[in-house]
Design a protein around this motif. Structure first.
Motif, PDB file in Angstrom:
ATOM      1  N   ASP A  17      82.514  -4.472  84.566  1.00 29.26           N
ATOM      2  CA  ASP A  17      83.591  -3.300  84.608  1.00 29.26           C
ATOM      3  C   ASP A  17      83.600  -2.130  85.408  1.00 29.26           C
ATOM      4  O   ASP A  17      84.603  -1.640  85.677  1.00 29.26           O
ATOM      5  N   PHE A  18      82.223  -1.960  86.039  1.00 27.39           N
ATOM      6  CA  PHE A  18      82.249  -0.674  86.802  1.00 27.39           C
ATOM      7  C   PHE A  18      81.737  -0.956  88.002  1.00 27.39           C
ATOM      8  O   PHE A  18      81.067  -0.398  88.830  1.00 27.39           O
ATOM      9  N   GLY A  19      81.081  -2.215  88.468  1.00 25.82           N
ATOM     10  CA  GLY A  19      80.613  -2.664  89.714  1.00 25.82           C
ATOM     11  C   GLY A  19      79.095  -2.020  89.589  1.00 25.82           C
ATOM     12  O   GLY A  19      78.518  -2.043  88.689  1.00 25.82           O
ATOM     13  N   LYS A  20      78.659  -1.513  90.848  1.00 22.11           N
ATOM     14  CA  LYS A  20      77.371  -1.236  90.927  1.00 22.11           C
ATOM     15  C   LYS A  20      77.193   0.275  89.985  1.00 22.11           C
ATOM     16  O   LYS A  20      77.959   0.946  90.324  1.00 22.11           O
ATOM     17  N   LEU A  21      76.100   0.321  89.068  1.00 24.25           N
ATOM     18  CA  LEU A  21      76.059   1.241  88.312  1.00 24.25           C
ATOM     19  C   LEU A  21      74.468   2.002  88.235  1.00 24.25           C
ATOM     20  O   LEU A  21      73.890   1.160  88.011  1.00 24.25           O
ATOM     21  N   LYS A  22      74.290   3.145  88.474  1.00 23.11           N
ATOM     22  CA  LYS A  22      73.012   3.675  88.302  1.00 23.11           C
ATOM     23  C   LYS A  22      72.883   4.650  86.780  1.00 23.11           C
ATOM     24  O   LYS A  22      73.752   5.384  86.465  1.00 23.11           O
ATOM     25  N   GLY A  23      71.851   4.348  86.420  1.00 26.31           N
ATOM     26  CA  GLY A  23      71.926   5.212  85.097  1.00 26.31           C
ATOM     27  C   GLY A  23      70.404   5.204  84.760  1.00 26.31           C
ATOM     28  O   GLY A  23      69.283   4.696  85.057  1.00 26.31           O
ATOM     29  N   ILE A  24      70.004   6.281  83.723  1.00 26.86           N
ATOM     30  CA  ILE A  24      68.725   6.688  83.402  1.00 26.86           C
ATOM     31  C   ILE A  24      68.596   6.259  81.969  1.00 26.86           C
ATOM     32  O   ILE A  24      69.493   6.577  81.080  1.00 26.86           O
ATOM     33  N   ALA A  25      67.461   5.616  81.585  1.00 23.83           N
ATOM     34  CA  ALA A  25      67.027   5.255  80.477  1.00 23.83           C
ATOM     35  C   ALA A  25      65.871   6.160  80.009  1.00 23.83           C
ATOM     36  O   ALA A  25      64.819   5.835  80.306  1.00 23.83           O
ATOM     37  N   LYS A  26      66.490   7.157  79.179  1.00 23.33           N
ATOM     38  CA  LYS A  26      65.506   8.211  78.607  1.00 23.33           C
ATOM     39  C   LYS A  26      64.480   7.615  77.682  1.00 23.33           C
ATOM     40  O   LYS A  26      64.732   6.955  76.615  1.00 23.33           O
ATOM     41  N   GLY A  27      63.167   8.034  77.906  1.00 23.74           N
ATOM     42  CA  GLY A  27      62.127   7.513  77.040  1.00 23.74           C
ATOM     43  C   GLY A  27      61.808   5.993  77.090  1.00 23.74           C
ATOM     44  O   GLY A  27      61.088   5.320  76.037  1.00 23.74           O
ATOM     45  N   ALA A  28      62.548   5.202  77.924  1.00 22.44           N
ATOM     46  CA  ALA A  28      62.308   3.779  78.070  1.00 22.44           C
ATOM     47  C   ALA A  28      61.014   3.212  77.944  1.00 22.44           C
ATOM     48  O   ALA A  28      60.850   2.109  77.334  1.00 22.44           O
ATOM     49  N   LYS A  29      60.078   3.843  78.491  1.00 18.28           N
ATOM     50  CA  LYS A  29      58.664   3.287  78.546  1.00 18.28           C
ATOM     51  C   LYS A  29      57.988   3.383  77.352  1.00 18.28           C
ATOM     52  O   LYS A  29      57.039   2.617  77.001  1.00 18.28           O
ATOM     53  N   ASN A  30      58.565   4.265  76.683  1.00 23.79           N
ATOM     54  CA  ASN A  30      57.867   4.466  75.003  1.00 23.79           C
ATOM     55  C   ASN A  30      58.473   3.812  74.182  1.00 23.79           C
ATOM     56  O   ASN A  30      58.075   3.359  73.025  1.00 23.79           O
ATOM     57  N   SER A  31      59.880   3.579  74.336  1.00 21.29           N
ATOM     58  CA  SER A  31      60.650   3.362  73.224  1.00 21.29           C
ATOM     59  C   SER A  31      61.063   1.692  73.078  1.00 21.29           C
ATOM     60  O   SER A  31      61.859   1.290  73.701  1.00 21.29           O
ATOM     61  N   LYS A  32      59.936   1.308  72.827  1.00 23.75           N
ATOM     62  CA  LYS A  32      60.211  -0.393  72.881  1.00 23.75           C
ATOM     63  C   LYS A  32      61.237  -0.830  71.770  1.00 23.75           C
ATOM     64  O   LYS A  32      61.910  -2.184  72.048  1.00 23.75           O
ATOM     65  N   LYS A  33      61.555  -0.251  70.852  1.00 24.86           N
ATOM     66  CA  LYS A  33      62.693  -0.576  69.972  1.00 24.86           C
ATOM     67  C   LYS A  33      64.110  -0.611  70.545  1.00 24.86           C
ATOM     68  O   LYS A  33      64.679  -1.602  70.449  1.00 24.86           O
ATOM     69  N   ARG A  34      64.266   0.591  71.334  1.00 23.30           N
ATOM     70  CA  ARG A  34      65.697   0.564  71.638  1.00 23.30           C
ATOM     71  C   ARG A  34      65.565  -0.204  73.346  1.00 23.30           C
ATOM     72  O   ARG A  34      66.763  -0.690  73.612  1.00 23.30           O
ATOM     73  N   PHE A  35      64.667  -0.372  73.784  1.00 23.40           N
ATOM     74  CA  PHE A  35      64.592  -1.010  75.155  1.00 23.40           C
ATOM     75  C   PHE A  35      63.478  -2.023  75.212  1.00 23.40           C
ATOM     76  O   PHE A  35      62.294  -1.737  75.845  1.00 23.40           O
ATOM     77  N   ALA A  36      63.542  -2.993  74.551  1.00 23.08           N
ATOM     78  CA  ALA A  36      62.337  -3.945  74.633  1.00 23.08           C
ATOM     79  C   ALA A  36      62.362  -4.910  75.893  1.00 23.08           C
ATOM     80  O   ALA A  36      63.172  -6.074  76.035  1.00 23.08           O
TER      81      ALA A  36
END
Ligand SMILES: [Zn+2]
Length: 257
Positions: free
Chosen positions: A32-51
């Motif tokens: 829906d938005f083509g190429k998109l850049k985003g920040i995943a805060k705490g992604a390296k620690n939060s296994k639950k949200r970003f496994a």
């Protein structure tokens, strides 16, 4: 009120960068938005949200918020739709998928929606997961992406005399001019390689061929070499650089496949 809008979209992971101790900056290609850049805060620690969702070429469903189109998005959640395990278990397929992803990245300006490019990636990754690898699939992906990105080379007629491609004629490809010239119009240098009408026709055919038929196409060695030279020469010219993942793919093929 935060002034941020929330969006949900399907998106392929293009690449991922460590940011600080815990965050990741992820580049997606979304429907829906083509190429998109985003920040995943705490992604390296939060296994639950970003496994482990941010692996290249994974298809995901993301929810993100952002203040405006030109601002970095905040990735609130990201779930895997397809991890393409069949591709990841095979070295050559993984390298080809990485090449597809790289090309889409190079040819897509940020924020420009193009559902057809999303669909192209979706179709070719599915094909790659299900079928044997082939040069034809790689070349046809390049042809289709070039067209969708607005850089289709002229291959159906000579760009000088406009005569349609005919069997038995030799052609030469001119990357700077974006097309082929017949032997009569071309002024080939000694080192220029001619291209057969068969190669040109195969590439034209592969542009629109039904995705299910691609697995049936087997390029002869000369056809594979000629079509590679045309398309890689052209892509390198348009991007003004080599695509690294292609180099890796070709080196690995030479060494161990
Ligand atoms: Zn001509």
């Amino acid at each position: 009120m935060t002034g941020r809008e929330t969006h949900k979209t399907k998106a392929f992971v293009l690449h991922c960068l460590n940011y600080g101790e815990a965050d990741l900056i992820v580049t997606f290609y979304s429907s829906d938005f083509g190429k998109l850049k985003g920040i995943a805060k705490g992604a390296k620690n939060s296994k639950k949200r970003f496994a482990n969702v941010f692996e290249p070429f994974s298809l995901t469903s993301i929810i993100f918020t952002r203040k405006s189109r030109d601002m970095l998005a905040f990735i609130d959640s990201c779930e895997i739709i397809d991890h393409y395990d069949a591709i990841r278990h095979d070295l050559e397929k993984t390298l080809i998928a990485s090449y597809f992803i790289d090309l889409v990245d190079h040819f897509s300006p940020e924020g420009k929606k193009n559902e057809k490019i999303f669909e192209l990636l979706n179709n070719f990754l599915t094909l790659l997961g299900q079928e044997k690898t082939s040069d034809a699939a790689v070349r046809f992906f390049e042809m289709r992406l070039l067209r969708l990105a607005g850089f289709e080379p002229t291959l159906d007629h000579c760009i000088t005399c406009k005569t349609p491609v005919a069997n038995g004629t030799a052609y030469y490809f001119y990357a700077q001019e974006g097309g082929i010239k017949c032997a009569g119009c071309a002024k080939p240098e000694r080192y220029d390689q001619s291209i057969s009408a068969g190669t040109v026709r195969t590439l034209l055919l592969g542009k629109d061929m039904d995705i299910d038929k691609i697995k049936l196409i087997n390029l002869s060695n000369s056809l594979a070499a000629e079509s590679r030279n045309i398309l890689i020469g052209f892509i390198t010219h348009v991007l003004s650089r080599e695509v690294k993942s292609l180099k890796v793919l070709e080196q690995v093929r030479k060494l161990c496949l």
